[in-house]
Design an enzyme around this catalytic site. Structure first.
Site, PDB file in Angstrom:
ATOM      1  N   LYS A  35       0.849  -1.203   0.000  1.00 32.11           N
ATOM      2  CA  LYS A  35       0.000   0.000   0.000  1.00 32.11           C
ATOM      3  C   LYS A  35       0.876   1.241   0.000  1.00 32.11           C
ATOM      4  O   LYS A  35       2.078   1.161   0.266  1.00 32.11           O
ATOM      5  CB  LYS A  35      -0.915  -0.018   1.229  1.00 32.11           C
ATOM      6  CG  LYS A  35      -0.162  -0.004   2.550  1.00 32.11           C
ATOM      7  CD  LYS A  35      -1.091  -0.295   3.729  1.00 32.11           C
ATOM      8  CE  LYS A  35      -0.319  -0.271   5.029  1.00 32.11           C
ATOM      9  NZ  LYS A  35      -1.128  -0.784   6.145  1.00 32.11           N
ATOM     10  N   ARG A 130     -10.796   0.080  14.521  1.00 34.90           N
ATOM     11  CA  ARG A 130     -10.893   0.832  13.269  1.00 34.90           C
ATOM     12  C   ARG A 130     -11.877   0.083  12.370  1.00 34.90           C
ATOM     13  O   ARG A 130     -13.050   0.418  12.323  1.00 34.90           O
ATOM     14  CB  ARG A 130      -9.528   0.991  12.604  1.00 34.90           C
ATOM     15  CG  ARG A 130      -8.527   1.788  13.456  1.00 34.90           C
ATOM     16  CD  ARG A 130      -7.242   2.079  12.714  1.00 34.90           C
ATOM     17  NE  ARG A 130      -6.702   0.897  12.040  1.00 34.90           N
ATOM     18  CZ  ARG A 130      -5.505   0.831  11.475  1.00 34.90           C
ATOM     19  NH1 ARG A 130      -4.705   1.890  11.474  1.00 34.90           N
ATOM     20  NH2 ARG A 130      -5.096  -0.265  10.889  1.00 34.90           N
ATOM     21  N   TYR A 255      18.196  29.122   9.967  1.00 34.99           N
ATOM     22  CA  TYR A 255      17.043  29.891  10.445  1.00 34.99           C
ATOM     23  C   TYR A 255      16.928  29.809  11.972  1.00 34.99           C
ATOM     24  O   TYR A 255      17.090  28.743  12.563  1.00 34.99           O
ATOM     25  CB  TYR A 255      15.753  29.339   9.839  1.00 34.99           C
ATOM     26  CG  TYR A 255      15.539  29.717   8.400  1.00 34.99           C
ATOM     27  CD1 TYR A 255      15.344  31.046   8.018  1.00 34.99           C
ATOM     28  CD2 TYR A 255      15.522  28.731   7.414  1.00 34.99           C
ATOM     29  CE1 TYR A 255      15.132  31.377   6.687  1.00 34.99           C
ATOM     30  CE2 TYR A 255      15.298  29.062   6.083  1.00 34.99           C
ATOM     31  CZ  TYR A 255      15.108  30.385   5.726  1.00 34.99           C
ATOM     32  OH  TYR A 255      14.891  30.710   4.411  1.00 34.99           O
ATOM     33  N   MET A 303      14.010  24.302   3.589  1.00 31.06           N
ATOM     34  CA  MET A 303      13.253  23.657   2.515  1.00 31.06           C
ATOM     35  C   MET A 303      14.153  22.838   1.602  1.00 31.06           C
ATOM     36  O   MET A 303      13.798  21.724   1.195  1.00 31.06           O
ATOM     37  CB  MET A 303      12.508  24.723   1.690  1.00 31.06           C
ATOM     38  CG  MET A 303      11.642  24.125   0.595  1.00 31.06           C
ATOM     39  SD  MET A 303      10.857  25.350  -0.432  1.00 31.06           S
ATOM     40  CE  MET A 303       9.550  25.938   0.611  1.00 31.06           C
TER      41      MET A 303
HETATM   42  C1  LIG Z   1      -0.420  -1.896   6.647  1.00 33.74           C
HETATM   43  C2  LIG Z   1      -1.015  -3.170   7.098  1.00 33.74           C
HETATM   44  C3  LIG Z   1      -0.204  -4.271   7.375  1.00 33.74           C
HETATM   45  C4  LIG Z   1       1.298  -4.212   7.333  1.00 33.74           C
HETATM   46  O1  LIG Z   1       1.762  -3.681   8.527  1.00 33.74           O
HETATM   47  P1  LIG Z   1       3.326  -3.530   8.840  1.00 33.74           P
HETATM   48  O2  LIG Z   1       3.367  -3.052  10.218  1.00 33.74           O
HETATM   49  O3  LIG Z   1       3.838  -2.531   7.861  1.00 33.74           O
HETATM   50  O4  LIG Z   1       3.908  -4.883   8.622  1.00 33.74           O
HETATM   51  C5  LIG Z   1      -0.823  -5.450   7.717  1.00 33.74           C
HETATM   52  N1  LIG Z   1      -2.169  -5.537   7.806  1.00 33.74           N
HETATM   53  C6  LIG Z   1      -2.971  -4.495   7.553  1.00 33.74           C
HETATM   54  C7  LIG Z   1      -4.447  -4.667   7.682  1.00 33.74           C
HETATM   55  C8  LIG Z   1      -2.431  -3.274   7.201  1.00 33.74           C
HETATM   56  O5  LIG Z   1      -3.239  -2.246   6.948  1.00 33.74           O
END
Ligand SMILES: *Cc1c(COP(=O)(O)O)cnc(C)c1O
Length: 364
Positions: A35, A130, A255, A303
């Protein structure tokens, strides 16, 4: 010459890290979680290193389409399932497996027209609060799904909130088991932290979901670092020194004049700033490798530039390599987790926040 900042993705490291996860959960099939454009690495760039996985898990339908476009014919799981009715058409067309976490998603399936029934992962809320059905609702959701001609195999999944910390997974595991024990189907439970920390404790699941560990970040940093888990950086962010300067005791840098030299010193200006995804909140003292040698930043991140103390590298000059995280030319490693810790965040966020203006190459 283009501005010298450059990110490099390391397919061999991704492959190695995937193997580390496999060894930790040898009886499970393994989803590579890709993802957020493979945690900022780029799906196309990460694909070569991760194609040894048994499947890919992600959320975005366009990313699933890109994976199919790369020729991946194996399983793809949508971790959040359908967002709206027509998403199911794409699931049918691309053969995507999808999570079902709420009644509305079952409603969508019930009116979906498809010749090929879908494989679904019924999500149980075991305490993260969630997504997912409450343990007491799992049976009725399963029964509803099982009655639908649109549904083929039903698997069961949950997600741990504390696999990386002292609370652990026992309570959530007990809830999940209590809600699902007499239901058939494959199970998917573990994220990276659960794979690495809890696989030995009788945590059996048919599918594990490895995300952050495959990219080389320790899921439970700072309790353990990437070296402890034998993880290699999947991404290097490197740049160069574009100016050096000798300053005197009492001179300030950057800065807000937050850094004031206690004695005469040499500093280097590096072409990397928060517009590249380097966190602005990194304080003086954040580690950085100059010519593969550990140094520290001084003053505020701006930046387009940061400034570093060249004390440990008197030979450093215009064009000298600077590694913001990842692997230097001499093999020295600066784990992304150390920079993230200095910024009060996680490796996850830094990887995902790599800015679009940074050119990315695939290296070795
Ligand atoms: C992102 C995600 C993972 C992976 O988690 P990591 O901590 O990056 O290994 C696994 N299961 C779900 C449902 C996720 O959303």
């Amino acid at each position: 010459m283009p501005r010298p900042i450059q990110a490099t993705i390391h397919p061999e490291a991704l492959r190695h890290n995937l193997e580390v996860c496999r060894r930790a959960a040898p009886d499970a099939r393994l989803w590579a979680v890709v993802k957020a454009d493979a945690y900022g690495h780029g799906i196309e760039r990460a694909f070569e290193g991760l194609r040894g996985a048994d499947g890919f898990a992600l959320l975005d339908l366009s990313e699933a389409q890109r994976l199919r476009g790369l020729g991946w014919r194996g399983p793809i799981l949508l971790l959040e399932g359908a967002f709206e009715q027509r998403d199911l058409e794409l699931c049918s067309r691309l053969g995507l497996w999808h999570t079902v976490h709420c009644e509305e998603q079952i409603d969508m399936l019930a009116i979906h027209k498809t010749n090929e029934p879908h494989r679904v992962f019924l999500k149980v809320n075991s305490g993260m609060n969630r997504l997912g059905f409450q343990p007491g609702q799992v049976r009725s959701a399963w029964t509803r799904l099982n009655a639908l001609p649109q549904v083929d195999e039903i698997s069961l999944m949950t997600h741990f909130s504390d696999a990386d910390g002292p609370k652990g997974i026992a309570a959530q595991l007990a809830l999940f088991r209590g809600a699902t024990d007499d239901l058939p189907g494959e199970r998917s439970l573990s994220n990276s932290a659960a794979i690495l920390r809890h696989s030995g404790a009788g945590l059996v699941s048919d599918w594990v979901r490895a995300g952050i560990a495959t990219y080389g970040s320790a899921p439970d940093h700072p309790a353990h670092d990437s070296r402890h888990w034998d993880l290699l950086p999947g991404m290097t962010l490197a740049s160069k020194i574009i100016a050096t300067r000798a300053i005197s005791a009492g001179d300030s840098v950057g800065y807000g004049s937050t850094f004031v030299a206690e004695s005469a010193m040499r500093i280097g200006v590096v072409a990397c700033g928060y517009a590249d995804g380097y966190p602005r909140v990194c304080p003086t003292g954040t580690p950085v490798l100059v010519d593969g040698v550990r140094c520290r930043t001084v003053g505020r991140v701006s930046m387009d530039m940061i400034t570093v103390d060249l004390g440990p590298v008197p030979h450093a000059t215009l064009g000298t390599e600077v590694t913001l995280w990842g692997r230097a030319h001499n093999g020295a490693v600066l784990p992304i987790d150390e920079v993230a810790a200095a910024a009060g965040t996680l490796g996850y966020e830094l990887m995902c926040a790599l800015a679009p203006r940074v050119p990315v190459a695939v290296g070795d």
